[in-house]
Write a protein that holds these residues in place. Structure first.
Motif, PDB file in Angstrom:
ATOM      1  N   GLU A  26     -26.384  16.702  29.562  1.00 36.37           N
ATOM      2  CA  GLU A  26     -26.989  18.038  29.521  1.00 36.37           C
ATOM      3  C   GLU A  26     -25.972  19.088  29.095  1.00 36.37           C
ATOM      4  O   GLU A  26     -26.278  19.970  28.284  1.00 36.37           O
ATOM      5  CB  GLU A  26     -27.577  18.397  30.883  1.00 36.37           C
ATOM      6  CG  GLU A  26     -28.835  17.624  31.213  1.00 36.37           C
ATOM      7  CD  GLU A  26     -29.342  17.894  32.623  1.00 36.37           C
ATOM      8  OE1 GLU A  26     -28.926  18.910  33.240  1.00 36.37           O
ATOM      9  OE2 GLU A  26     -30.149  17.092  33.113  1.00 36.37           O
ATOM     10  N   ALA A  27     -24.743  18.987  29.603  1.00 34.55           N
ATOM     11  CA  ALA A  27     -23.700  19.952  29.226  1.00 34.55           C
ATOM     12  C   ALA A  27     -23.357  19.825  27.748  1.00 34.55           C
ATOM     13  O   ALA A  27     -23.198  20.835  27.049  1.00 34.55           O
ATOM     14  CB  ALA A  27     -22.452  19.740  30.091  1.00 34.55           C
ATOM     15  N   LEU A  28     -23.249  18.599  27.243  1.00 34.37           N
ATOM     16  CA  LEU A  28     -22.948  18.391  25.825  1.00 34.37           C
ATOM     17  C   LEU A  28     -24.075  18.915  24.938  1.00 34.37           C
ATOM     18  O   LEU A  28     -23.832  19.466  23.870  1.00 34.37           O
ATOM     19  CB  LEU A  28     -22.723  16.906  25.546  1.00 34.37           C
ATOM     20  CG  LEU A  28     -21.415  16.308  26.042  1.00 34.37           C
ATOM     21  CD1 LEU A  28     -21.458  14.784  25.924  1.00 34.37           C
ATOM     22  CD2 LEU A  28     -20.231  16.867  25.278  1.00 34.37           C
ATOM     23  N   GLN A  29     -25.296  18.745  25.371  1.00 34.39           N
ATOM     24  CA  GLN A  29     -26.432  19.193  24.571  1.00 34.39           C
ATOM     25  C   GLN A  29     -26.513  20.717  24.498  1.00 34.39           C
ATOM     26  O   GLN A  29     -27.074  21.260  23.562  1.00 34.39           O
ATOM     27  CB  GLN A  29     -27.728  18.598  25.122  1.00 34.39           C
ATOM     28  CG  GLN A  29     -27.831  17.108  24.861  1.00 34.39           C
ATOM     29  CD  GLN A  29     -29.006  16.442  25.556  1.00 34.39           C
ATOM     30  OE1 GLN A  29     -29.526  16.942  26.557  1.00 34.39           O
ATOM     31  NE2 GLN A  29     -29.408  15.306  25.045  1.00 34.39           N
ATOM     32  N   ARG A  30     -25.932  21.399  25.465  1.00 29.23           N
ATOM     33  CA  ARG A  30     -25.907  22.862  25.432  1.00 29.23           C
ATOM     34  C   ARG A  30     -24.816  23.390  24.505  1.00 29.23           C
ATOM     35  O   ARG A  30     -24.902  24.502  24.019  1.00 29.23           O
ATOM     36  CB  ARG A  30     -25.699  23.426  26.844  1.00 29.23           C
ATOM     37  CG  ARG A  30     -26.943  23.338  27.715  1.00 29.23           C
ATOM     38  CD  ARG A  30     -26.799  24.159  28.977  1.00 29.23           C
ATOM     39  NE  ARG A  30     -25.649  23.787  29.788  1.00 29.23           N
ATOM     40  CZ  ARG A  30     -25.663  22.894  30.769  1.00 29.23           C
ATOM     41  NH1 ARG A  30     -26.764  22.264  31.073  1.00 29.23           N
ATOM     42  NH2 ARG A  30     -24.580  22.632  31.457  1.00 29.23           N
ATOM     43  N   GLU A  32     -23.202  23.229  21.063  1.00 32.48           N
ATOM     44  CA  GLU A  32     -23.540  22.747  19.723  1.00 32.48           C
ATOM     45  C   GLU A  32     -22.338  22.639  18.796  1.00 32.48           C
ATOM     46  O   GLU A  32     -22.455  22.163  17.690  1.00 32.48           O
ATOM     47  CB  GLU A  32     -24.600  23.649  19.090  1.00 32.48           C
ATOM     48  CG  GLU A  32     -25.983  23.402  19.651  1.00 32.48           C
ATOM     49  CD  GLU A  32     -26.502  22.002  19.406  1.00 32.48           C
ATOM     50  OE1 GLU A  32     -26.389  21.488  18.286  1.00 32.48           O
ATOM     51  OE2 GLU A  32     -27.015  21.392  20.365  1.00 32.48           O
ATOM     52  N   ARG A  33     -21.154  23.057  19.208  1.00 32.80           N
ATOM     53  CA  ARG A  33     -20.028  23.087  18.281  1.00 32.80           C
ATOM     54  C   ARG A  33     -19.380  21.719  18.063  1.00 32.80           C
ATOM     55  O   ARG A  33     -18.695  21.526  17.073  1.00 32.80           O
ATOM     56  CB  ARG A  33     -18.997  24.110  18.738  1.00 32.80           C
ATOM     57  CG  ARG A  33     -18.305  23.760  20.040  1.00 32.80           C
ATOM     58  CD  ARG A  33     -17.316  24.865  20.421  1.00 32.80           C
ATOM     59  NE  ARG A  33     -16.564  24.482  21.573  1.00 32.80           N
ATOM     60  CZ  ARG A  33     -16.935  24.674  22.828  1.00 32.80           C
ATOM     61  NH1 ARG A  33     -18.079  25.283  23.067  1.00 32.80           N
ATOM     62  NH2 ARG A  33     -16.194  24.286  23.826  1.00 32.80           N
ATOM     63  N   GLU A  34     -19.560  20.796  18.957  1.00 30.86           N
ATOM     64  CA  GLU A  34     -18.930  19.477  18.842  1.00 30.86           C
ATOM     65  C   GLU A  34     -20.004  18.407  18.657  1.00 30.86           C
ATOM     66  O   GLU A  34     -20.141  17.489  19.466  1.00 30.86           O
ATOM     67  CB  GLU A  34     -18.096  19.179  20.085  1.00 30.86           C
ATOM     68  CG  GLU A  34     -16.962  20.157  20.291  1.00 30.86           C
ATOM     69  CD  GLU A  34     -16.282  19.987  21.631  1.00 30.86           C
ATOM     70  OE1 GLU A  34     -16.875  19.387  22.540  1.00 30.86           O
ATOM     71  OE2 GLU A  34     -15.153  20.469  21.759  1.00 30.86           O
ATOM     72  N   ARG A 150     -21.891  13.378  19.893  1.00 20.82           N
ATOM     73  CA  ARG A 150     -21.413  14.586  20.563  1.00 20.82           C
ATOM     74  C   ARG A 150     -20.041  14.350  21.191  1.00 20.82           C
ATOM     75  O   ARG A 150     -19.787  13.281  21.723  1.00 20.82           O
ATOM     76  CB  ARG A 150     -22.372  15.002  21.670  1.00 20.82           C
ATOM     77  CG  ARG A 150     -23.754  15.354  21.187  1.00 20.82           C
ATOM     78  CD  ARG A 150     -24.637  15.802  22.348  1.00 20.82           C
ATOM     79  NE  ARG A 150     -26.018  15.905  21.948  1.00 20.82           N
ATOM     80  CZ  ARG A 150     -26.567  16.966  21.370  1.00 20.82           C
ATOM     81  NH1 ARG A 150     -25.835  18.026  21.113  1.00 20.82           N
ATOM     82  NH2 ARG A 150     -27.836  16.963  21.042  1.00 20.82           N
ATOM     83  N   GLY A 151     -19.227  15.384  21.155  1.00 22.48           N
ATOM     84  CA  GLY A 151     -17.936  15.367  21.823  1.00 22.48           C
ATOM     85  C   GLY A 151     -16.787  15.173  20.847  1.00 22.48           C
ATOM     86  O   GLY A 151     -16.812  14.270  20.015  1.00 22.48           O
ATOM     87  N   GLU A 170     -29.199  11.423   6.054  1.00 19.20           N
ATOM     88  CA  GLU A 170     -28.898  12.810   5.711  1.00 19.20           C
ATOM     89  C   GLU A 170     -28.124  13.466   6.854  1.00 19.20           C
ATOM     90  O   GLU A 170     -28.607  13.512   7.983  1.00 19.20           O
ATOM     91  CB  GLU A 170     -30.210  13.575   5.474  1.00 19.20           C
ATOM     92  CG  GLU A 170     -30.015  15.038   5.175  1.00 19.20           C
ATOM     93  CD  GLU A 170     -31.322  15.800   5.129  1.00 19.20           C
ATOM     94  OE1 GLU A 170     -31.265  17.032   4.959  1.00 19.20           O
ATOM     95  OE2 GLU A 170     -32.401  15.200   5.295  1.00 19.20           O
ATOM     96  N   ARG A 171     -26.933  13.930   6.537  1.00 18.69           N
ATOM     97  CA  ARG A 171     -26.152  14.652   7.556  1.00 18.69           C
ATOM     98  C   ARG A 171     -26.687  16.059   7.645  1.00 18.69           C
ATOM     99  O   ARG A 171     -26.804  16.771   6.637  1.00 18.69           O
ATOM    100  CB  ARG A 171     -24.669  14.643   7.199  1.00 18.69           C
ATOM    101  CG  ARG A 171     -23.830  15.260   8.308  1.00 18.69           C
ATOM    102  CD  ARG A 171     -22.385  14.945   8.130  1.00 18.69           C
ATOM    103  NE  ARG A 171     -21.585  15.684   9.091  1.00 18.69           N
ATOM    104  CZ  ARG A 171     -20.338  15.423   9.360  1.00 18.69           C
ATOM    105  NH1 ARG A 171     -19.705  14.445   8.735  1.00 18.69           N
ATOM    106  NH2 ARG A 171     -19.686  16.136  10.250  1.00 18.69           N
ATOM    107  N   LEU A 172     -27.022  16.474   8.848  1.00 18.18           N
ATOM    108  CA  LEU A 172     -27.600  17.793   9.090  1.00 18.18           C
ATOM    109  C   LEU A 172     -26.521  18.772   9.477  1.00 18.18           C
ATOM    110  O   LEU A 172     -25.503  18.401  10.065  1.00 18.18           O
ATOM    111  CB  LEU A 172     -28.657  17.705  10.199  1.00 18.18           C
ATOM    112  CG  LEU A 172     -29.794  16.718   9.956  1.00 18.18           C
ATOM    113  CD1 LEU A 172     -30.682  16.608  11.175  1.00 18.18           C
ATOM    114  CD2 LEU A 172     -30.599  17.117   8.730  1.00 18.18           C
ATOM    115  N   GLY A 173     -26.740  20.031   9.184  1.00 15.88           N
ATOM    116  CA  GLY A 173     -25.800  21.074   9.571  1.00 15.88           C
ATOM    117  C   GLY A 173     -25.823  21.312  11.067  1.00 15.88           C
ATOM    118  O   GLY A 173     -26.707  20.830  11.770  1.00 15.88           O
ATOM    119  N   PRO A 174     -24.846  22.065  11.557  1.00 12.54           N
ATOM    120  CA  PRO A 174     -24.764  22.320  13.009  1.00 12.54           C
ATOM    121  C   PRO A 174     -25.937  23.087  13.565  1.00 12.54           C
ATOM    122  O   PRO A 174     -26.707  23.665  12.930  1.00 12.54           O
ATOM    123  CB  PRO A 174     -23.470  23.111  13.163  1.00 12.54           C
ATOM    124  CG  PRO A 174     -23.031  23.497  11.812  1.00 12.54           C
ATOM    125  CD  PRO A 174     -23.832  22.717  10.813  1.00 12.54           C
TER     126      PRO A 174
END
Length: 174
Positions: A26-30, A32-34, A150-151, A170-174
């Motif tokens: 949950e913390a990682l999903q909040r 978005e930078r990593e 993530r991470g 397809e690599r998606l943007g952040p």
């Protein structure tokens, strides 16, 4: 040929062992930078033998990364984010011994796969959750499925651009 059963440990739905991992996810999903996301094209199947070698390469590289990131004796929680399946614990340091190509690929009906839960979405979603990283294979009924990594430690350990299978997505943007 057998896979050491200690690598995969099945848990009950309400096993408290996975609670800390759910909090990490949950913390990682909040944050978005990593994060790196890949959209899996419609029609892609992890059961297509034409990409079996690329799937095996992906599995080996992710397993190597997990072995670097997870201390010996420790494990990852593997959870279904939709809570349709009970969680598992995965011990990445337990070796997959005497494993044939079919067991590593894991998509033959008569073979017990080395990876009991896939790193690619195949009709179910699964998240491999470490202390500060996650590998998410998300099967989406309403749109294209996704891989989400993530991470910063996991992202820096994997050389994503060199993985042949990921070039199909397809690599998606952040």
């Amino acid at each position: 040929m057998t896979v050491n059963a200690r690598a995969w440990q099945h848990l009950d739905f309400d096993d408290p062992t996975v609670a800390p991992s759910l909090a990490v996810l949950e913390a990682l999903q909040r944050r978005e930078r990593e994060v790196v996301r890949y959209r899996i094209p419609e029609g892609f199947s992890p059961y297509d033998e034409a990409v079996a070698d690329e799937i095996i390469e992906l599995q080996q590289r992710v397993l190597d990364a997990l072995r670097k990131l997870v201390p010996p004796g420790d494990r990852l929680a593997v959870v279904d984010p939709e809570d349709h399946h009970p969680p598992l614990l995965f011990h990445p340091h337990v070796r997959f011994e005497d494993v044939s190509r079919e067991r590593l690929w894991g998509y033959k009906h008569y073979v017990m796969p080395a990876w009991r839960v896939g790193l690619l979405p195949d009709g179910d979603s699964w998240c491999f959750v470490g202390s500060d990283f996650a590998w998410e294979a998300l099967y989406l009924v309403t749109g294209p499925s996704e891989l989400v990594i993530r991470g910063s430690r996991l992202l820096s350990t994997l050389d994503l651009s060199s993985l042949r299978l990921l070039r199909r997505f397809e690599r998606l943007g952040p």
